[in-house]
Design a protein around this motif. Structure first.
Motif, short mmCIF file in Angstrom:
data_model
loop_
_atom_site.label_atom_id
_atom_site.label_comp_id
_atom_site.label_asym_id
_atom_site.label_seq_id
_atom_site.Cartn_x
_atom_site.Cartn_y
_atom_site.Cartn_z
N ASP A 118 0.85 -1.19 0.00
CA ASP A 118 0.00 0.00 0.00
C ASP A 118 0.89 1.23 0.00
N PHE A 156 -3.15 1.36 9.81
CA PHE A 156 -2.65 0.17 9.12
C PHE A 156 -3.56 -1.01 9.36
N GLN A 205 3.16 -1.25 4.12
CA GLN A 205 2.98 0.10 3.58
C GLN A 205 4.32 0.70 3.18
#
Length: 391
Positions: free
Chosen positions: A237, A256, A383
């Protein structure tokens, strides 16, 4: 600390110096995480590592000498290597070291995936290697894949969705979907050289000198490959709006994973420059550092604010990714690193060469090779924070 100074220290002086360093690091951790403080902590940790290794060597030597004296009826002659150890038989590491001296070749398995180069029994004899670099190589999921081709993996793209059931009608709902990916093997290599004078060392010291050159270089390359694989992955992401401010830690943790969970097993990878920015943030009232930053070793630590805490690792490769040039101010990686696979195809191999140009210059060539690969294997578990919002 210079090697000559370390080698001349007695066991008592080493223990005293270790206590001084522990006190110094404890004091620095309690203060502000300035650039100077972080540098002093790193320097103290490196000196502590050297002292611990030398302390262990002296303690082991003392035990062996006592054992040898008992076996010889109160006297001991020659070195332990010459006698083949206390029991008259060579240890596994002594045999491997002599093999390297005789053949110029050494093979070991899964060197990149472990925090130390040697098995535990051998580590007690020669001390740990100075692996002061990002722990990302040890945090990923590494495994052997010798004898296989590319690593093909499957990952879930969407979950199944249930629906109401009406009697007499086909059951509805939506089935989940899956995707697949591949990690291709590639050969990572290092060609370095050291003075041929290391051949005058004992077999153990000689092996360690050769190993350090190849092993540490390959670990540095491995972390670079892992970092690039994460940044280039389509399964991560991408986040571009996470300012380094008083809300950073809560935004990071609570933003998250799923809507009804806070994922465990996560870790933050960032540069020292970004860590310093976090250390400079002050609270609104008392003007004290908002984030409590502590180090568990030279590379890893924790960032805490109130009841929120994350584990971090300093990763210099994030400053050399190309993202900085594209406008990002602070590039970070956050997530569950066991979602990153690093398969290893075969053994790590080290070979030496003293001929040709090396012979003319009285040098020794060292070549290290490892066939490996890296890639993210699960969706929405990592991420990449490519922050363009920070000043």
């Amino acid at each position: 600390m210079k090697i000559e100074e370390l080698m001349n220290m007695t066991l008592g002086k080493i223990q005293t110096r270790i206590a001084e360093l522990d006190t110094e690091v404890e004091t620095l951790n309690a203060g502000e995480a300035t650039e100077e403080a972080i540098a002093r902590i790193n320097a103290a940790a490196e000196e502590r590592r050297m002292l611990d290794a030398r302390k262990k060597d002296l303690e082991d030597l003392e035990k062996r000498q006592k054992g040898a004296q008992q076996l010889a009826g109160g006297s001991a002659s020659g070195t332990l290597l010459e006698r083949g150890g206390m029991g008259g038989e060579e240890s596994a590491i002594e045999k491997r070291a002599k093999t390297l001296v005789e053949t110029g070749r050494m093979e070991m398995r899964q060197l990149l995936s472990t925090g130390t180069l040697t098995p535990e029994a051998a580590k007690k004899e020669i001390g740990e290697l100075p692996t002061v670099m990002s722990s990302i190589v040890d945090d990923v999921n590494s495994f052997e894949l010798e004898g296989n081709g590319a690593w093909t993996f499957a990952y879930r793209k969407t979950d199944s969705v249930a629906a109401d059931v009406t009697e007499g009608e086909t059951i509805g709902g939506t089935a989940g979907s899956f995707g697949t990916g591949r990690i291709e093997p590639s050969t990572w290599g290092i060609l370095d050289e050291i003075s041929n004078q290391v051949k005058k060392f004992s077999p153990l010291a000689y092996e360690q000198s050769v190993r350090n050159n190849a092993y540490l270089a390959l670990r540095r390359f491995a972390k670079k490959k892992i970092t690039k694989a994460i940044l280039d992955s389509e399964l991560v992401d991408k986040v571009e709006t996470m300012a380094i401010d008083e809300s950073f830690l809560r935004t990071l943790v609570l933003g998250f994973n799923g809507d009804e969970s806070v994922a465990g097993g996560t870790k933050l990878y960032l540069t020292k420059a970004t860590l310093q920015k976090l250390g400079k943030i002050r609270g609104a009232n008392e003007k004290k550092p908002l984030y409590e930053i502590t180090f568990t070793d030279e590379n890893n630590g924790k960032i805490k604010e109130g009841g929120t805490e994350v584990t971090f690792s300093i990763l210099s490769d994030l400053a050399d990714t190309g993202l900085i040039e594209s406008g990002a101010k602070d590039v970070m990686i956050y997530g569950q690193m066991k979602s990153v696979d690093m398969p290893l195809w075969g053994n790590f191999e080290v070979k030496t060469d003293e001929g040709g140009d090396y012979f003319k210059r009285n040098m020794m060539g060292i070549r290290g090779l490892q066939t490996a690969g890296a890639g993210v294997t699960r969706l929405h578990t990592i991420q990449v924070i490519n922050n363009k919002a920070n000043p």
